[in-house]
Design an enzyme around this catalytic site. Structure first.
Site, PDB file in Angstrom:
ATOM      1  N   LYS A   1     101.413  68.900 -40.474  1.00  0.00           N
ATOM      2  CA  LYS A   1     100.554  67.790 -40.914  1.00  0.00           C
ATOM      3  C   LYS A   1     101.387  66.647 -41.509  1.00  0.00           C
ATOM      4  CE  LYS A   1      96.619  70.870 -41.833  1.00  0.00           C
ATOM      5  NZ  LYS A   1      95.502  70.386 -40.998  1.00  0.00           N
TER       6      LYS A   1
ATOM      7  N   LYS B   1      85.486  62.145 -41.392  1.00  0.00           N
ATOM      8  CA  LYS B   1      84.808  61.876 -42.667  1.00  0.00           C
ATOM      9  C   LYS B   1      85.265  60.536 -43.242  1.00  0.00           C
ATOM     10  CE  LYS B   1      84.800  66.839 -43.267  1.00  0.00           C
ATOM     11  NZ  LYS B   1      85.616  67.971 -43.744  1.00  0.00           N
TER      12      LYS B   1
ATOM     13  N   HIS C   1      90.918  77.236 -32.153  1.00  0.00           N
ATOM     14  CA  HIS C   1      91.125  76.162 -33.136  1.00  0.00           C
ATOM     15  C   HIS C   1      92.584  75.863 -33.420  1.00  0.00           C
ATOM     16  CE1 HIS C   1      86.917  75.847 -34.586  1.00  0.00           C
ATOM     17  NE2 HIS C   1      86.867  77.116 -34.219  1.00  0.00           N
TER      18      HIS C   1
ATOM     19  N   LYS D   1      94.316  67.257 -47.320  1.00  0.00           N
ATOM     20  CA  LYS D   1      94.179  68.320 -46.325  1.00  0.00           C
ATOM     21  C   LYS D   1      95.118  69.441 -46.749  1.00  0.00           C
ATOM     22  CE  LYS D   1      95.529  65.270 -43.114  1.00  0.00           C
ATOM     23  NZ  LYS D   1      94.552  65.392 -42.069  1.00  0.00           N
ATOM     24  N   ARG D   2      95.063  70.579 -46.045  1.00  0.00           N
ATOM     25  CA  ARG D   2      96.014  71.638 -46.347  1.00  0.00           C
ATOM     26  C   ARG D   2      97.449  71.111 -46.213  1.00  0.00           C
ATOM     27  NH1 ARG D   2      93.948  76.958 -47.136  1.00  0.00           N
ATOM     28  NH2 ARG D   2      96.155  77.486 -47.205  1.00  0.00           N
TER      29      ARG D   2
ATOM     30  N   THR E   1      89.136  67.075 -38.880  1.00  0.00           N
ATOM     31  CA  THR E   1      87.754  66.662 -39.141  1.00  0.00           C
ATOM     32  C   THR E   1      87.709  65.722 -40.340  1.00  0.00           C
ATOM     33  OG1 THR E   1      87.544  68.780 -40.269  1.00  0.00           O
ATOM     34  CG2 THR E   1      86.495  68.585 -38.115  1.00  0.00           C
TER      35      THR E   1
HETATM   36  C1  26V Z   1      94.569  81.089 -38.706  1.00  0.00           C
HETATM   37  C2  26V Z   1      95.211  82.068 -39.328  1.00  0.00           C
HETATM   38  C3  26V Z   1      96.270  82.727 -38.612  1.00  0.00           C
HETATM   39  C4  26V Z   1      97.041  83.659 -39.396  1.00  0.00           C
HETATM   40  C5  26V Z   1      96.331  84.313 -40.522  1.00  0.00           C
HETATM   41  C6  26V Z   1      95.496  83.456 -41.340  1.00  0.00           C
HETATM   42  C7  26V Z   1      94.807  82.421 -40.602  1.00  0.00           C
HETATM   43  C8  26V Z   1      93.754  81.803 -41.201  1.00  0.00           C
HETATM   44  C9  26V Z   1      93.101  80.822 -40.548  1.00  0.00           C
HETATM   45  C10 26V Z   1      93.524  80.458 -39.312  1.00  0.00           C
HETATM   46  C11 26V Z   1      92.779  79.413 -38.638  1.00  0.00           C
HETATM   47  C12 26V Z   1      93.621  78.344 -38.265  1.00  0.00           C
HETATM   48  C13 26V Z   1      92.898  77.511 -37.355  1.00  0.00           C
HETATM   49  C14 26V Z   1      92.339  76.304 -38.021  1.00  0.00           C
HETATM   50  O1  26V Z   1      91.958  76.252 -39.159  1.00  0.00           O
HETATM   51  N1  26V Z   1      92.271  75.311 -37.222  1.00  0.00           N
HETATM   52  C15 26V Z   1      91.729  74.035 -37.602  1.00  0.00           C
HETATM   53  O2  26V Z   1      90.407  73.999 -37.098  1.00  0.00           O
HETATM   54  C16 26V Z   1      89.772  72.773 -37.377  1.00  0.00           C
HETATM   55  C17 26V Z   1      88.343  72.882 -36.891  1.00  0.00           C
HETATM   56  O3  26V Z   1      88.316  72.998 -35.514  1.00  0.00           O
HETATM   57  C18 26V Z   1      90.529  71.652 -36.703  1.00  0.00           C
HETATM   58  O4  26V Z   1      89.909  70.428 -37.039  1.00  0.00           O
HETATM   59  C19 26V Z   1      91.978  71.618 -37.163  1.00  0.00           C
HETATM   60  O5  26V Z   1      92.695  70.657 -36.433  1.00  0.00           O
HETATM   61  C20 26V Z   1      92.599  72.981 -36.958  1.00  0.00           C
HETATM   62  O6  26V Z   1      93.898  73.043 -37.523  1.00  0.00           O
END
Ligand code: 26V
Length: 813
Positions: free
Chosen positions: A551, A657, A357, A545-546, A653
């Site tokens: 972003k 929406k 992701h 969004k975050r 996503t």
């Molecule tokens: C990554 C990490 C890495 C370090 C520690 C904490 C942490 C927590 C969560 C994540 C996940 C990051 C990946 C993520 O959220 N990706 C998002 O996934 C969505 C669903 O596929 C996508 O639409 C977004 O573009 C993407 O940023």
């Protein structure tokens, strides 16, 4: 199940009496919520039981979606919707003088996720159940989900989330299904009956107790399970207690239970912490133990039966967070079920599949070897063996190519690289939008793609149109159904039939009226929450969004500042009034993101209080963005801001929406924006900025100098200078970090490079909005071509292409 309004009213009143011994008049809104939800649960439970029974009898393959995060939001409304009971309840409650919306608002959001990744998991659960697929979720029951955000004096303040405060009606605690997860200690290998047995000693046991949440399918009888694991313990240190050291007596218990206490609020922003690794193994081990136990009951418990586990079970890992599933399944198959390495390995990689992701280099997970070795000694032994065998295979194919082998190794430079473990240990690796999957193949995981070309594929994300269109925007849903029938609810592709109405003046007037009503609803919320009046006839331009540098909320904010400067210079500037709406949380440790929030709020303070601009523009930052707030904001948006640096947003996503709700996207060619643009056609979207290839080339070969942009354009120079010049009412160094991120680190995210194209895109939006028939046609076409971005499409692609699971039609009991 109640089918008539009258039956419903009677059942509801009875439920209030039996649960609380109260009449309707005496009961609080909370009690009413509990009574209604409990009533629903009874209907759901029957179907749930039947679903599980029929799954067992059918012996069909089951899929388990492992995710650290499930951002469910509220369930009352979506459960009513999926059970097709909304109307009956709404009417019945109205007659009792109760507003269903008030009751829905009582439910605490289940905020067990950070953002896109967690909400995607929740959308997938809804789609799996609604497509009658035997698909379940496995995750963690965080005691505290995503923090509650307050904005005080323009700054983000985090408060702990306490979603379980009033209990959670949708969960069932299954104490009898608890399992033990072992941490620490040491492992020795010992020969027993001609085999090597792994003896784990001196470990710390943590009891994992499952809480099951039913996932109700729409218009079918399927009710799947989301199993959330909670760390609990009966441990009590009697010896400390008897010595009078009461604190010590409970200390250990709480330290063991800490594992499932909080969700890490970091999204794409790494802060490697031991407890997070502990959480990962905790739910992966508990989840796999329970799946294998169930498998043995249904399909046999001999080693030969377990060697075929991939034929009946698919495990999907949502990003690398559950990647320990690879080594844990190996452990269970070998240490507990007696399989040899080769048999266990074949079964393991054929069971597991993995979705990536993010390609942000800093977000690719890696854990220090010492940490893995100390906390999870058996995992480490197995990962080391997987790594050795994998490197040997690489050596065979690329003899002497040390560099390549070092780059691909699972363990290198003192770290365990989780993405490498995930790729090696699974049969499918997918990205979440075409461009993202291509970047995985050609850049981030290129050497893995060369080694395992058949593993790589794309599954473009989607969102559940039931929650994000039908439920969040009921007036629009009614209008769509009046025009093209109700078929789109089950087959979102049918939304394309709306295309015919794009230029129909009567239809345009209706969708405009719906949008206006949604804008009024949001304006009332803003007024209530912030005592701020926004112009409901202005363009609602939304970026929610975050908060993250990639972003580019900064790009949006700098453009607003530029617009403000232009209005100040020329008070007669002829633009459509606009309300710029922001919302989003920053990771707690992410300093720059927090300053961006303060920056937007400072701009709001200046702009909203300047009478000289005649109310032409306003800026609003709504606090505590969440699933339920998104459901309020998105239907009210005219413009959807999707402006990430090309190549950085894996998919997005939110973009989908907004599109479903008739907003026009202003966006870069990034993530799923590209496919959205292809689907709606260039005339129905406003695209600007660098392409992913251009950005990747700059990253690789250089050639970008931010100072060229800064000195080359006076508008750019002015706004950048204003960040630190004392122009804004904040302490002089307040926004140094933002200024620094632009000028001192050569503008890593190309904010200034894309500034002028973005301003031009915004002018285009302005002109398009003024041609209302044209604008409304764009809005209709966005809705019409959003069917492809329904998660039903995505999930059926996973089911066919990766999981190989078939629908199981659940008959009524
Ligand atoms: C990554 C990490 C890495 C370090 C520690 C904490 C942490 C927590 C969560 C994540 C996940 C990051 C990946 C993520 O959220 N990706 C998002 O996934 C969505 C669903 O596929 C996508 O639409 C977004 O573009 C993407 O940023």
């Amino acid at each position: 199940m109640f089918i008539s309004k009258e039956e419903f009213k009677q059942a509801f009143i009875e439920k209030l009496q039996t649960l609380f011994g109260q009449s309707l008049d005496e009961s609080s809104i909370n009690d009413k919520y509990t009574a209604l939800s409990t009533l629903l649960r009874e209907t759901i439970s029957k179907r749930w039981y039947e679903t599980n029974r029929q799954y067992r009898v059918s012996k069909e393959k089951q899929v388990y979606y492992f995710s650290m995060e499930f951002l469910l939001g509220r369930l009352l409304g979506s459960n009513l919707f999926n059970l097709d009971l909304t109307k009956v309840c709404q009417q019945g409650l109205n007659e009792l003088g109760i507003d269903l919306a008030d009751m829905e608002a009582v439910e605490h959001d289940a905020g067990l996720g950070n953002g896109g990744l967690g909400r995607l998991a929740a959308c997938f659960l809804d789609s799996m159940a609604s497509l009658q697929l035997p698909g379940h979720g496995t995750g963690i029951r965080y005691r505290h989900g995503m923090f509650e955000q307050k904005i005080i004096d323009g700054y983000q303040i985090e408060l702990p989330d306490n979603w379980l405060r009033d209990g959670y009606v949708w969960e069932t605690r299954k104490a009898d299904r608890a399992v033990t997860v072992k941490f620490g200690g040491s492992v020795r290998l010992e020969e027993q009956a001609g085999r090597l047995a792994a003896i784990h000693e001196n470990y710390e046991p943590v009891l994992a107790v499952p809480y099951d949440v039913p996932i109700v399918g729409a218009n079918c009888n399927s009710v799947n399970t989301l199993r959330l694991w909670s760390a609990e313990n009966n441990y009590f240190d009697f010896s400390s207690f008897s010595k009078g050291d009461f604190l010590k007596a409970v200390e250990k218990k709480y330290s063991l239970e800490a594992t499932s206490q909080i969700l890490y609020p970091d999204d794409n922003y790494p802060e490697g912490r031991t407890l997070r690794l502990k959480q990962q193994y905790f739910f992966v081990s508990a989840g796999l133990q329970s799946i294998v136990r169930r498998y043995k009951r249904t399909h046999g418990s001999k080693p030969a039966d377990l060697a075929k586990i991939h034929k009946k079970i698919a495990i999907h890992i949502n990003d690398t967070h559950p990647a320990l599933a690879v080594s844990e399944l190996m452990r269970i198959l070998m240490d507990e079920e007696g399989l040899g390495w080769d048999e266990a390995w074949t079964a393991t990689w054929q069971t597991i599949s993995y979705t990536n992701h993010t390609i942000l280099p800093e977000a690719l997970e890696k854990w220090p070897v010492e940490l893995v070795e100390t906390l999870l000694p058996r995992m480490y032994m197995i990962i080391r063996e997987i790594n050795e065998r994998f490197c040997a295979a690489l050596w065979e194919k690329y003899p002497g190519d040390w560099e390549r082998i070092r780059d691909m190794a699972i363990i290198s430079d003192g770290y365990v690289h989780m993405a490498h473990l995930a790729v090696v240990g699974s049969h499918s690796v997918n990205g979440v939008a075409e461009v993202h999957s291509n970047i995985l193949k050609t850049e981030v995981l290129a050497s893995f793609h060369q080694f395992y070309p058949h593993r790589f594929n794309n599954k473009t994300n989607g969102v559940t149109h039931r929650r994000w269109l039908a439920k969040a925007n009921p007036e629009l849903a009614a209008l769509i159904s009046e025009s093209i029938g109700e078929g789109w609810l089950a087959h979102p592709g049918e939304l394309s039939n709306l295309h015919r109405y794009a230029h129909d003046p009567a239809f345009q007037a209706s969708i405009r009226a719906v949008k206006q009503a949604n804008k009024e609803r949001l304006a009332r919320y803003i007024k209530d929450k912030m005592c701020l009046t926004v112009d409901i006839n202005s363009i609602f331009d939304v970026q929610v969004k975050r908060i993250h540098a990639y972003k580019r909320q900064t790009l949006n904010a700098l453009h607003i500042l530029d617009l403000y400067n232009r209005i100040k210079e020329n008070p007669g500037l002829d633009i459509e009034p606009r309300t710029f709406i922001f919302a989003g949380k920053a990771a707690t440790g992410y300093y720059l993101a927090k300053r961006i929030i303060k920056f937007i709020n400072t701009l709001a303070q200046v702009i909203n209080n300047d009478p000289a601009i005649g109310g032409k523009i306003k800026v609003v930052f709504l606090e505590n963005y969440s699933v339920s707030l998104a459901e309020l904001i998105i239907p009210a948006a005219d413009v959807s801001e999707q402006i990430s640096t090309a190549s950085r947003e894996a998919s997005g996503t939110g973009n989908m929406k907004f599109m479903m709700n008739g907003a026009v996207t202003v966006g870069t060619l990034d993530g799923a924006n590209i496919e959205i643009s292809q689907e709606v056609g260039g005339e129905n979207i406003v695209i600007f900025g660098l392409t992913a290839d251009e950005v990747l080339n700059y990253y690789k070969y250089g050639g970008y100098n931010v100072l060229d942009e800064y000195h080359g354009n006076s508008r750019i120079k002015t706004v950048v200078d204003q960040i630190v010049s004392g122009f804004l009412p904040a302490s002089p160094d307040e926004f140094d970090s933002i200024h620094h991120s632009l000028l001192r680190t050569n503008d890593e995210y190309f904010v200034l490079k894309d500034f002028i194209p973005y301003a031009a895109a915004q002018e285009k939006i302005n002109a398009l909005y003024r041609e209302q028939p044209r604008w409304q046609a764009m809005a209709v076409n966005n809705i019409a071509f959003s069917g492809r971005f329904a998660s039903d499409r995505t999930v059926s692609e996973y089911a066919i292409g990766i999981w190989r699971v078939k629908p199981v039609v659940i008959r009524e009991a």
